[in-house]
Enzyme design. Structure first.
Site, PDB file in Angstrom:
ATOM      1  N   LYS A  22      28.382  -9.751 -57.911  1.00  0.00           N
ATOM      2  CA  LYS A  22      26.923  -9.873 -58.064  1.00  0.00           C
ATOM      3  C   LYS A  22      26.259  -8.499 -57.931  1.00  0.00           C
ATOM      4  CE  LYS A  22      24.329 -11.123 -54.429  1.00  0.00           C
ATOM      5  NZ  LYS A  22      23.239 -10.175 -54.107  1.00  0.00           N
ATOM      6  N   ASN A  23      26.707  -7.734 -56.913  1.00  0.00           N
ATOM      7  CA  ASN A  23      26.025  -6.476 -56.621  1.00  0.00           C
ATOM      8  C   ASN A  23      26.440  -5.345 -57.546  1.00  0.00           C
ATOM      9  OD1 ASN A  23      24.679  -7.882 -54.714  1.00  0.00           O
ATOM     10  ND2 ASN A  23      25.903  -7.147 -52.998  1.00  0.00           N
ATOM     11  N   ARG A  92      14.275  -9.599 -55.068  1.00  0.00           N
ATOM     12  CA  ARG A  92      13.726  -8.337 -54.575  1.00  0.00           C
ATOM     13  C   ARG A  92      14.559  -7.133 -55.021  1.00  0.00           C
ATOM     14  NH1 ARG A  92      15.880  -5.277 -51.752  1.00  0.00           N
ATOM     15  NH2 ARG A  92      13.947  -4.237 -51.168  1.00  0.00           N
ATOM     16  N   CYS A 116      12.562  -9.946 -47.597  1.00  0.00           N
ATOM     17  CA  CYS A 116      13.356 -11.135 -47.936  1.00  0.00           C
ATOM     18  C   CYS A 116      13.818 -11.747 -46.616  1.00  0.00           C
ATOM     19  CB  CYS A 116      14.538 -10.751 -48.819  1.00  0.00           C
ATOM     20  SG  CYS A 116      15.877 -10.003 -47.893  1.00  0.00           S
ATOM     21  N   ARG A 121      12.916  -5.082 -45.880  1.00  0.00           N
ATOM     22  CA  ARG A 121      13.554  -4.470 -47.053  1.00  0.00           C
ATOM     23  C   ARG A 121      12.672  -3.351 -47.636  1.00  0.00           C
ATOM     24  NH1 ARG A 121      17.719  -7.912 -48.774  1.00  0.00           N
ATOM     25  NH2 ARG A 121      18.609  -6.175 -49.890  1.00  0.00           N
ATOM     26  N   PRO A 122      12.412  -2.282 -46.905  1.00  0.00           N
ATOM     27  CA  PRO A 122      11.561  -1.191 -47.394  1.00  0.00           C
ATOM     28  C   PRO A 122      12.161  -0.511 -48.634  1.00  0.00           C
ATOM     29  CG  PRO A 122      12.722  -0.525 -45.418  1.00  0.00           C
ATOM     30  CD  PRO A 122      12.972  -1.999 -45.572  1.00  0.00           C
ATOM     31  N   ILE A 123      11.321   0.194 -49.391  1.00  0.00           N
ATOM     32  CA  ILE A 123      11.797   0.919 -50.575  1.00  0.00           C
ATOM     33  C   ILE A 123      11.393   2.394 -50.511  1.00  0.00           C
ATOM     34  CG2 ILE A 123      11.851  -1.110 -52.105  1.00  0.00           C
ATOM     35  CD1 ILE A 123       9.124  -0.165 -53.224  1.00  0.00           C
ATOM     36  N   ASP A 124      11.096   2.884 -49.312  1.00  0.00           N
ATOM     37  CA  ASP A 124      10.657   4.279 -49.168  1.00  0.00           C
ATOM     38  C   ASP A 124      11.689   5.269 -49.708  1.00  0.00           C
ATOM     39  OD1 ASP A 124      12.029   3.117 -46.821  1.00  0.00           O
ATOM     40  OD2 ASP A 124      12.001   5.187 -46.084  1.00  0.00           O
ATOM     41  N   LEU A 125      12.967   4.986 -49.506  1.00  0.00           N
ATOM     42  CA  LEU A 125      14.010   5.921 -49.979  1.00  0.00           C
ATOM     43  C   LEU A 125      14.044   5.949 -51.511  1.00  0.00           C
ATOM     44  CD1 LEU A 125      16.892   5.003 -47.483  1.00  0.00           C
ATOM     45  CD2 LEU A 125      15.279   6.918 -47.327  1.00  0.00           C
ATOM     46  N   ASP A 306      27.466  -7.867 -45.549  1.00  0.00           N
ATOM     47  CA  ASP A 306      27.432  -9.166 -46.243  1.00  0.00           C
ATOM     48  C   ASP A 306      28.580 -10.077 -45.828  1.00  0.00           C
ATOM     49  OD1 ASP A 306      26.343  -7.660 -49.364  1.00  0.00           O
ATOM     50  OD2 ASP A 306      25.261  -8.187 -47.537  1.00  0.00           O
ATOM     51  N   ILE A 328      22.883  -2.792 -40.284  1.00  0.00           N
ATOM     52  CA  ILE A 328      22.224  -2.631 -41.581  1.00  0.00           C
ATOM     53  C   ILE A 328      20.919  -3.414 -41.654  1.00  0.00           C
ATOM     54  CG2 ILE A 328      22.477  -2.806 -44.087  1.00  0.00           C
ATOM     55  CD1 ILE A 328      24.484  -0.848 -42.830  1.00  0.00           C
ATOM     56  N   ARG A 398      22.473 -18.036 -55.473  1.00  0.00           N
ATOM     57  CA  ARG A 398      22.182 -16.634 -55.819  1.00  0.00           C
ATOM     58  C   ARG A 398      23.466 -15.813 -55.896  1.00  0.00           C
ATOM     59  NH1 ARG A 398      19.388 -13.725 -51.836  1.00  0.00           N
ATOM     60  NH2 ARG A 398      19.796 -12.082 -53.343  1.00  0.00           N
TER      61      ARG A 398
HETATM   62  C1  EPZ Z   1      22.504  -3.886 -51.371  1.00  0.00           C
HETATM   63  O1  EPZ Z   1      21.194  -4.136 -50.932  1.00  0.00           O
HETATM   64  C2  EPZ Z   1      23.111  -5.248 -51.647  1.00  0.00           C
HETATM   65  N1  EPZ Z   1      22.335  -5.930 -52.690  1.00  0.00           N
HETATM   66  C3  EPZ Z   1      23.093  -6.070 -50.362  1.00  0.00           C
HETATM   67  O2  EPZ Z   1      23.735  -7.311 -50.642  1.00  0.00           O
HETATM   68  C4  EPZ Z   1      23.910  -5.333 -49.300  1.00  0.00           C
HETATM   69  O3  EPZ Z   1      23.843  -6.055 -48.075  1.00  0.00           O
HETATM   70  C5  EPZ Z   1      23.321  -3.931 -49.095  1.00  0.00           C
HETATM   71  O4  EPZ Z   1      23.286  -3.230 -50.348  1.00  0.00           O
HETATM   72  C6  EPZ Z   1      24.135  -3.108 -48.106  1.00  0.00           C
HETATM   73  O5  EPZ Z   1      25.440  -3.013 -48.564  1.00  0.00           O
HETATM   74  C7  EPZ Z   1      22.548  -5.587 -53.983  1.00  0.00           C
HETATM   75  O6  EPZ Z   1      23.334  -4.706 -54.288  1.00  0.00           O
HETATM   76  C8  EPZ Z   1      21.763  -6.357 -55.008  1.00  0.00           C
HETATM   77  P1  EPZ Z   1      20.389  -0.828 -48.897  1.00  0.00           P
HETATM   78  P2  EPZ Z   1      20.147  -2.899 -50.793  1.00  0.00           P
HETATM   79  O7  EPZ Z   1      19.327  -0.161 -49.683  1.00  0.00           O
HETATM   80  O8  EPZ Z   1      20.393  -1.930 -51.873  1.00  0.00           O
HETATM   81  C9  EPZ Z   1      17.276   0.272 -45.480  1.00  0.00           C
HETATM   82  C10 EPZ Z   1      23.974  -9.656 -50.648  1.00  0.00           C
HETATM   83  O9  EPZ Z   1      24.031 -10.514 -49.753  1.00  0.00           O
HETATM   84  N2  EPZ Z   1      16.460   0.868 -46.549  1.00  0.00           N
HETATM   85  O10 EPZ Z   1      21.728  -0.201 -48.797  1.00  0.00           O
HETATM   86  O11 EPZ Z   1      18.788  -3.471 -50.660  1.00  0.00           O
HETATM   87  C11 EPZ Z   1      17.299  -1.259 -45.570  1.00  0.00           C
HETATM   88  O12 EPZ Z   1      16.154  -1.811 -44.934  1.00  0.00           O
HETATM   89  C12 EPZ Z   1      22.967  -8.528 -50.535  1.00  0.00           C
HETATM   90  O13 EPZ Z   1      24.716  -9.628 -51.661  1.00  0.00           O
HETATM   91  C13 EPZ Z   1      15.341   1.597 -46.204  1.00  0.00           C
HETATM   92  O14 EPZ Z   1      15.003   1.736 -45.033  1.00  0.00           O
HETATM   93  O15 EPZ Z   1      20.597  -2.315 -49.400  1.00  0.00           O
HETATM   94  C14 EPZ Z   1      18.561  -1.612 -44.856  1.00  0.00           C
HETATM   95  O16 EPZ Z   1      18.336  -1.609 -43.457  1.00  0.00           O
HETATM   96  C15 EPZ Z   1      22.140  -8.592 -49.263  1.00  0.00           C
HETATM   97  N3  EPZ Z   1      14.580   2.136 -47.198  1.00  0.00           N
HETATM   98  C16 EPZ Z   1      19.491  -0.447 -45.200  1.00  0.00           C
HETATM   99  O17 EPZ Z   1      18.646   0.623 -45.652  1.00  0.00           O
HETATM  100  C17 EPZ Z   1      14.920   2.005 -48.520  1.00  0.00           C
HETATM  101  O18 EPZ Z   1      14.198   2.545 -49.386  1.00  0.00           O
HETATM  102  C18 EPZ Z   1      20.517  -0.775 -46.286  1.00  0.00           C
HETATM  103  O19 EPZ Z   1      19.791  -1.115 -47.435  1.00  0.00           O
HETATM  104  C19 EPZ Z   1      16.075   1.256 -48.850  1.00  0.00           C
HETATM  105  C20 EPZ Z   1      16.838   0.700 -47.851  1.00  0.00           C
END
Ligand code: EPZ
Length: 417
Positions: A22-23, A92, A116, A121-125, A306, A328, A398
């Site tokens: 999926k990812n 999201r 979610c 789930r911030p997007i600042d990065l 996950d 995480i 999902r």
């Molecule tokens: C991906 O989510 C996966 N989703 C998630 O799988 C997975 O748990 C996660 O990576 C970690 O491996 C998809 O690939 C679609 P991150 P993503 O950005 O990209 C923080 C599942 O069950 N963060 O690596 O959203 C965030 O809050 C899903 O299949 C910021 O602070 O994960 C989290 O604490 C769930 N600012 C950490 O980083 C940002 O701009 C990891 O998030 C982005 C993230």
């Protein structure tokens, strides 16, 4: 709303073929936006998140044809550059479309993806990295209006956390940017490498995917290509845990053992016998699972967050206490209260959960709180004595294709109604 009913206590035994990850398919579908041509993608999983991504592509003007597990996307004539709020709310992780739409269309308009079940789930990065590449981002009433004129400019990007989504967004924005983009502190998940493989087949020049430094040499245009998605390592972890908790044995076909190293290490610590071949992983469960003192979730190549909930469910009947440290997502333990309905003994404090093994679980009426939490409920139900009813299973749809059919073929007494 559909429910799943499971009569527990049956051993899970046999073999299943993994679906595509999926990812992996989600960022790859976003990447097709960059290609003014056809992308033929094989081994796509039948998931509601994939349907949501296809809806976004069709909204933008792509022609998408799905034939069994092959999706063909033609982005030759894209007309729009926005993602409607309804589609953003449906998934999201649609934020990963931002870089690709901006790179292809010169502008993008998306609503801020809400939080979610796992937390804000911030997007600042994502946004700071895309801004470094020259994307002008203005937020107004929850809508991100972005523009970059006719091009993005490659530069050095430092990610303060190895965010999977942010790494993917920068790759998608950098592929056709002018000059070179170097991501420092990149995520190393296998799905990042799969995205890079897809794009390189389409004419991109991405080096270092899978390491923490990824270099993207800007390319003027990408061309049609064909790709097969890697298998879903979290789906594999889920079926292995389901087998372990019921005392059965399984062969997971189509797996990539190297993607499962941290999960297999925990399963071995719990007393499971594991064997691997080129593209399969086999597990024989012990008579009684052993405790695993500490499991820390980490970015890859650490133990994947996950897989945390499914393996937590497995350890609820281990001999002794196990502990999870979730590094995480802050809300990863949302499912704990539902697991306790089976008679599980789990104590949480912030990002730490202690699971005190009990002799047996009893069937219960529970509801999914999130995707992987739902998987944990299925695993607990398979182990429990008696009947379990699981509601809100749209969360499961999902991320798990053919879950009921697969488990039934492995000996589970499971019905979807
Ligand atoms: C991906 O989510 C996966 N989703 C998630 O799988 C997975 O748990 C996660 O990576 C970690 O491996 C998809 O690939 C679609 P991150 P993503 O950005 O990209 C923080 C599942 O069950 N963060 O690596 O959203 C965030 O809050 C899903 O299949 C910021 O602070 O994960 C989290 O604490 C769930 N600012 C950490 O980083 C940002 O701009 C990891 O998030 C982005 C993230």
């Amino acid at each position: 709303m559909a429910d799943i009913t499971i009569s527990g206590g049956k051993k899970i035994s046999g073999s299943i073929k993994l679906s595509g990850a999926k990812n992996s398919i989600l960022p790859i579908l976003a990447a097709t936006v960059l290609i003014s041509g056809k992308s033929i993608i094989h081994n796509c999983p039948e998931l509601s998140d994939v349907e949501a991504a296809v809806k976004i592509l069709e909204h933008l003007g792509a022609i998408v044809i799905t034939e069994q597990s092959t999706i063909t996307v033609d982005c030759s004539n894209l007309k729009k550059y926005d993602i409607p709020d309804s589609l953003m709310r449906e998934m999201r992780s649609s934020i990963v479309f931002l870089g690709a739409i901006a790179a292809r269309m010169g502008k993008a308009s998306i609503s801020s993806p809400g939080g979610c079940e796992l937390g804000p789930r911030p997007i600042d990065l994502h946004l700071s990295a895309l801004a470094d590449l020259g994307l002008k981002i203005e937020e107004e009433y929850g809508i991100l209006n972005c523009s970059c004129g006719n091009e993005l400019i490659g530069t050095d990007i430092q990610l303060s956390f190895p965010s999977v989504g942010a790494t993917e967004n920068v790759i998608l924005a950098g592929v056709t940017a002018k000059g070179i983009t170097v991501i420092h502190g990149a995520a190393r998940e296998p799905e990042i490498s799969d995205l890079a493989d897809f794009l390189n087949r389409a004419g991109a020049n991405i080096q270092g995917a899978g390491s923490d430094i990824i270099t993207i040499y800007g390319t003027s245009a990408l061309h049609s290509t064909e790709h097969t998605v890697i298998p879903d390592r979290i789906e594999a972890a889920t079926y292995l845990a389901a087998t372990a908790v019921t005392g059965g044995k399984i062969t997971v076909l189509g797996a990539i053992p190297a993607h499962l190293t941290p999960v297999m290490s925990v399963l071995k610590s719990a007393g499971c016998e594991l064997s691997v071949k080129h593209n399969e992983v086999s597990l024989i469960a012990p008579v009684k699972l052993k405790r695993v003192p500490v499991i820390r979730t980490m970015p890859h190549p650490g133990f994947p967050t996950d897989a945390g909930s499914p393996l937590m469910a497995m350890l609820t009947i281990a001999d002794g206490s196990s502990m999870f440290v979730e590094n995480i997502f802050e809300n990863r333990f949302r499912i704990v209260d539902e697991l306790k309905r089976f008679g599980a003994k789990i104590y949480t404090n912030g990002r730490v959960a202690v699971i005190e093994g009990v002799k047996a679980l009893s069937g219960a009426t529970v509801e999914c709180t999130d995707l992987r939490g739902g998987a944990a409920l299925v695993i607990a139900a398979l182990a429990a004595n008696g009947v379990t009813k699981i509601s809100k299973i749209h969360h499961l749809d999902r991320g798990y294709a053919k879950l009921t059919e697969n488990l039934r073929s492995l000996g589970a007494e499971i019905e979807r109604s």
